[in-house]
Design a protein around this motif. Structure first.
Motif, PDB file in Angstrom:
ATOM      1  N   UNK A  84     -20.465   7.597  -1.404  1.00  0.00           N
ATOM      2  CA  UNK A  84     -21.262   8.589  -1.562  1.00  0.00           C
ATOM      3  C   UNK A  84     -20.860   9.971  -1.663  1.00  0.00           C
ATOM      4  N   UNK A  85     -19.539   9.901  -2.167  1.00  0.00           N
ATOM      5  CA  UNK A  85     -18.848  11.275  -2.425  1.00  0.00           C
ATOM      6  C   UNK A  85     -19.913  12.362  -3.043  1.00  0.00           C
ATOM      7  N   UNK A  86     -19.858  13.552  -2.693  1.00  0.00           N
ATOM      8  CA  UNK A  86     -20.397  14.719  -3.350  1.00  0.00           C
ATOM      9  C   UNK A  86     -19.535  15.923  -3.486  1.00  0.00           C
ATOM     10  N   UNK A  87     -19.862  16.963  -3.996  1.00  0.00           N
ATOM     11  CA  UNK A  87     -19.204  18.028  -4.042  1.00  0.00           C
ATOM     12  C   UNK A  87     -19.181  18.682  -2.580  1.00  0.00           C
ATOM     13  N   UNK A  88     -17.823  19.032  -2.286  1.00  0.00           N
ATOM     14  CA  UNK A  88     -17.842  19.434  -0.860  1.00  0.00           C
ATOM     15  C   UNK A  88     -18.928  20.459  -0.340  1.00  0.00           C
ATOM     16  N   UNK A  89     -18.917  21.456  -1.338  1.00  0.00           N
ATOM     17  CA  UNK A  89     -19.944  22.599  -0.938  1.00  0.00           C
ATOM     18  C   UNK A  89     -21.202  22.519  -1.841  1.00  0.00           C
ATOM     19  N   UNK A  90     -21.638  21.269  -1.902  1.00  0.00           N
ATOM     20  CA  UNK A  90     -23.074  20.895  -2.412  1.00  0.00           C
ATOM     21  C   UNK A  90     -23.285  21.146  -4.017  1.00  0.00           C
ATOM     22  N   UNK A  91     -22.334  22.099  -4.542  1.00  0.00           N
ATOM     23  CA  UNK A  91     -22.353  22.373  -6.139  1.00  0.00           C
ATOM     24  C   UNK A  91     -20.918  22.380  -6.696  1.00  0.00           C
ATOM     25  N   UNK A  92     -20.396  22.149  -7.756  1.00  0.00           N
ATOM     26  CA  UNK A  92     -19.113  22.106  -8.100  1.00  0.00           C
ATOM     27  C   UNK A  92     -18.545  23.576  -7.515  1.00  0.00           C
ATOM     28  N   UNK A  93     -17.248  23.226  -7.207  1.00  0.00           N
ATOM     29  CA  UNK A  93     -16.642  24.647  -6.765  1.00  0.00           C
ATOM     30  C   UNK A  93     -16.524  25.826  -8.042  1.00  0.00           C
ATOM     31  N   UNK A  94     -16.609  25.465  -9.094  1.00  0.00           N
ATOM     32  CA  UNK A  94     -16.454  26.380 -10.151  1.00  0.00           C
ATOM     33  C   UNK A  94     -17.972  27.126 -10.179  1.00  0.00           C
ATOM     34  N   UNK A  95     -18.885  26.492  -9.691  1.00  0.00           N
ATOM     35  CA  UNK A  95     -20.141  27.185  -9.662  1.00  0.00           C
ATOM     36  C   UNK A  95     -20.495  27.930  -8.337  1.00  0.00           C
ATOM     37  N   UNK A  96     -19.503  27.904  -7.722  1.00  0.00           N
ATOM     38  CA  UNK A  96     -19.912  28.572  -6.499  1.00  0.00           C
ATOM     39  C   UNK A  96     -19.494  30.119  -6.557  1.00  0.00           C
ATOM     40  N   UNK A  97     -20.633  30.984  -6.314  1.00  0.00           N
ATOM     41  CA  UNK A  97     -20.391  32.427  -6.649  1.00  0.00           C
ATOM     42  C   UNK A  97     -19.585  33.122  -5.322  1.00  0.00           C
ATOM     43  N   UNK A  98     -18.956  34.338  -5.780  1.00  0.00           N
ATOM     44  CA  UNK A  98     -18.346  35.104  -4.768  1.00  0.00           C
ATOM     45  C   UNK A  98     -19.459  35.825  -4.215  1.00  0.00           C
ATOM     46  N   UNK A  99     -19.525  35.741  -2.833  1.00  0.00           N
ATOM     47  CA  UNK A  99     -20.692  36.617  -2.118  1.00  0.00           C
ATOM     48  C   UNK A  99     -20.257  38.137  -2.151  1.00  0.00           C
ATOM     49  N   UNK A 100     -21.295  38.656  -2.506  1.00  0.00           N
ATOM     50  CA  UNK A 100     -21.355  40.128  -2.352  1.00  0.00           C
ATOM     51  C   UNK A 100     -21.696  40.388  -0.916  1.00  0.00           C
ATOM     52  N   UNK A 101     -21.116  41.208  -0.220  1.00  0.00           N
ATOM     53  CA  UNK A 101     -21.567  41.509   1.138  1.00  0.00           C
ATOM     54  C   UNK A 101     -22.749  42.525   1.374  1.00  0.00           C
ATOM     55  N   UNK A 102     -24.052  42.215   1.649  1.00  0.00           N
ATOM     56  CA  UNK A 102     -24.834  43.039   1.865  1.00  0.00           C
ATOM     57  C   UNK A 102     -24.845  44.279   2.873  1.00  0.00           C
ATOM     58  N   UNK A 103     -25.522  45.189   2.707  1.00  0.00           N
ATOM     59  CA  UNK A 103     -25.196  46.497   3.847  1.00  0.00           C
ATOM     60  C   UNK A 103     -26.065  46.202   4.880  1.00  0.00           C
ATOM     61  N   UNK A 104     -25.538  45.891   6.104  1.00  0.00           N
ATOM     62  CA  UNK A 104     -26.452  45.453   7.218  1.00  0.00           C
ATOM     63  C   UNK A 104     -27.200  46.755   7.901  1.00  0.00           C
ATOM     64  N   UNK A 105     -26.579  47.700   7.413  1.00  0.00           N
ATOM     65  CA  UNK A 105     -27.388  49.140   7.965  1.00  0.00           C
ATOM     66  C   UNK A 105     -28.729  49.303   7.551  1.00  0.00           C
ATOM     67  N   UNK A 106     -29.031  48.666   6.188  1.00  0.00           N
ATOM     68  CA  UNK A 106     -30.387  48.771   5.590  1.00  0.00           C
ATOM     69  C   UNK A 106     -31.470  47.996   6.364  1.00  0.00           C
ATOM     70  N   UNK A 107     -30.883  46.924   6.997  1.00  0.00           N
ATOM     71  CA  UNK A 107     -31.730  45.853   7.585  1.00  0.00           C
ATOM     72  C   UNK A 107     -32.824  46.607   8.613  1.00  0.00           C
TER      73      UNK A 107
END
Lengths: 438, 438
Positions: B328-351
């Motif tokens: 039952x192997x799957x992509x380690x992070x649920x989708x293929x690694x090539x499709x993993x976006x780089x996370x832009x970091x949100x500004x926590x000050x605005x929350x």
């Protein structure tokens, strides 16, 4: 990206249209996770013309749902028509024998025919998945089959019927009795016009039979579930339980009973219970479902979420579809059907618990003595006894006596109540509920 | 039955020996569920001679764990040595590039190197699974990857560190401060001799980075988690929160922040928060872990269980092994690694949130006016203010002032506290905690 994963869909009520809507709303994300697009090719429902707020023109239409089994190029068929037998079962059988995988939300069908269908699936090399049949989008079957696969399961306890839990929670808050609360729940859409399957425990029993089969490696035995519903629970019981530190919940419970020299026997029960405030299921409020699984390695694992609703049910169904599209098929009941043992039914009378017993009795001398004598003769030891001054049943004119017992086998409790049957002092049938684990 | 699924195991501490014990105790059941026997062939640990209460004579021994990658006939390697880099990472890289699947409980390694390892796994056609890295045997990754695969995940909230939750729960009951409670937790085995990773939030941050990557389809960004631990929480804060109707818990939280014209940005935070009594995480008591996942279709799904321990961790590891043995192997992070976006970091000050702020101030006139002025100048509106008569810090001699604010952006709260920095009235650094969802 690979070819599309092609589906047929039988049933276009709220769940079926919910599936179409989900597949459309989350199409990109599903394709990424499944590794291929997911596409509905053909649909079937009772009436073609009805306005469902969804454009059906892109789908091949089948008047007879069983024809979906033969539509060319389908990878799997989704069955959301419902019903233990009839068209749902016909479609499942036809699809599996044609080598097509089946995804269903049909708890009654799986609880009753799950073993036969699992055999058919294996024989044809097809898959049979039914995540949404138990707790809709709350992925409890997934958890049992895969997440807890390293564990011997020691016990399963769940709040498996959202309607009953909604009603009990509402009675708790309002202090109103079952009848008024049910009517209100029906008005708000939390209960069906015919509430029997929910409030009498049948729905929870279907789900429990499926959970027990998966957890213990047995053929589903729906007929073996002992069921009591919540109709006889009064607001006064809930108030009394609260004073004693308990909540009343409709609890479904399954475990294996060791027997010397024989395979363990299966005990499956659905009934209202008193839960101590710190029990993990005591906090489950409103129309929520929750399952507590006791693994020998993991310890208690609780999973809770919505147990019904169009989107939540579609979530469970499409999770199964994604698993199939990924090629993650497994044995429908976690182990090959040939290895599923036939569940021997355990004797529930031997199981010990503390009990809450409630009587509505005539207001006259000697009644308590009569109750106490019946308990003594049945070897049930009374722990506390509370006689309410006020009448609980204006029509019958009785007063309420609630008592809690020390631990006793269920058969002794039944014996005590049998001894009181026909008594002139008892105004209406007594209610008994076990007090869980405290 | 097919050939045995053959394993190498690196690390023979409590988790590694727990895995060996589980594979032995539940061997028949695992073989039935996996469709084939599961067998450990080779092991590696720092010292060979140590008595671990387990017979190692049947296993091939490797002095260097990286050698497991080359042992003939292995299907997968289990890594439970721990450590972000070093031998664990060497072994994972070597195994994957040799085309061998890796199962690991190493949250630091996955949170830091998960993307690189996922790429390596995919390139080699091997699997990489790490269920036990997050909440041990509580199958939350499984649930995110498979059970909720039909959902866009809108938010993840969790109590991910059992030690911190144990300490906060214990402080609640005993009324004792952090230091004494930590010492007691260490004595009882609920806290490590060096508790920093637990009580300062790093452990929860590792787990959060993994959950967020899986849930949102992003590369893990451990460095992007904003972390505050629980060292500064006093018993007086817990008592004050309780009077206001809240529990204090160390909450890990991740969500996506919409940005006009750009991809959503990721906000990941671990910090002590005030939770209203009816929040699903408020009831999580003692060393338990819990994750609340908000799916757009499923609604909130809560899963809770033990977050540590030898058997519970082995449960998570062996669940991965069973999945691999089943194919039952799957992509380690649920989708293929090539499709993993780089996370832009949100500004926590605005929350925005309501906040609880606690000061220890000198007992003299004008102090409250100074606090109120700082709040006003930072555009933070005070909702309630409580000045405790008694001193909270015998050494410093200050008195406690706790206040709650109306909703305000985090940056305004930081601004208010910055304005008070250096004030003669403030005896020790103030503590601020958001009040969640009420």
């Amino acid at each position: 990206m690979s070819d599309a994963f092609k589906l047929g869909l039988a049933g276009l009520g709220t769940v079926g249209t919910g599936v179409l809507r989900l597949l459309d709303d989350n199409a990109d994300l599903l394709a990424a996770r499944a590794g291929r697009p997911i596409e509905v090719v053909a649909v079937s429902a009772r009436t073609r013309g009805r306005d469902r707020g969804i454009d059906l023109s892109g789908y091949q239409w089948c008047d007879d749902p069983a024809d979906l089994a033969q539509v060319e190029g389908l990878d799997a068929v989704i069955e959301v028509m419902g019903g233990t037998d009839g068209p749902a079962l016909d479609l499942a059988r036809a699809s599996l024998s044609a080598g097509r995988s089946v995804v269903t939300a049909n708890k009654a069908m799986i609880a009753t025919h799950g073993f036969e269908l699992a055999q058919a699936a294996e024989a044809a090399g097809a898959a049979l998945l039914f995540e949404a049949a138990v707790c809709a989008g709350t992925p409890i079957l997934q958890t049992m089959r895969d997440g807890l696969s390293a564990n011997r399961i020691d016990r399963i306890e769940g709040i498996l019927n959202g309607t009953s839990n909604y009603i009990l929670s509402a009675m708790e808050r309002s202090g109103e009795d079952f009848g008024e609360t049910l009517a209100e729940a029906q008005r708000l859409g939390y209960a069906e016009a015919d509430p029997a399957l929910d409030v009498d425990g049948g729905d929870a029993a279907h789900k429990l039979a499926i959970l027990a089969a998966l957890g213990f490696g047995l053929r589903p035995d729906f007929a073996g579930v002992e069921v009591n519903g919540i109709r006889d629970v009064r607001a006064a019981d809930i108030a009394q339980a609260e004073r004693l530190g308990y909540k009343i919940r409709l609890v479904a419970m399954a475990d294996l009973v060791d027997r010397p020299g024989e395979a363990p026997a299966l005990l499956q029960r659905v009934r209202p219970c008193l839960l101590p405030a710190d029990h993990l299921l005591a906090g489950i409020d409103g129309p929520t479902n929750a399952v507590l699984t006791l693994g020998d390695q993991s310890g208690p694992i609780l999973i809770q979420g919505a147990g019904a609703g169009s989107a939540a049910t579609a979530s469970g169904i499409v999770a199964d579809v994604v698993a199939l599209a990924r090629g993650q098929a497994r044995a429908p009941l976690a182990v090959p059907a040939g290895q599923l043992a036939v569940a021997e039914r355990a004797d529930s009378g031997a199981r010990e618990a503390r009990y809450y017993l409630r009587f509505v009795v005539a207001d006259r001398p000697g009644v308590l003595a009569e109750l106490a004598a019946a308990m003594r003769d049945a070897r049930v030891s009374i722990q506390s006894l509370i006689q309410e001054g006020e009448g609980v049943d204006p029509e019958a004119g009785g007063i309420m006596v609630a008592l809690t017992t020390h631990r006793a086998p269920a058969r002794n409790i039944r014996d005590a109540l049998a001894r009181l049957q026909g008594s002139q002092s008892i105004v209406e049938p007594p209610l008994s509920m076990p007090i869980l684990q405290d």
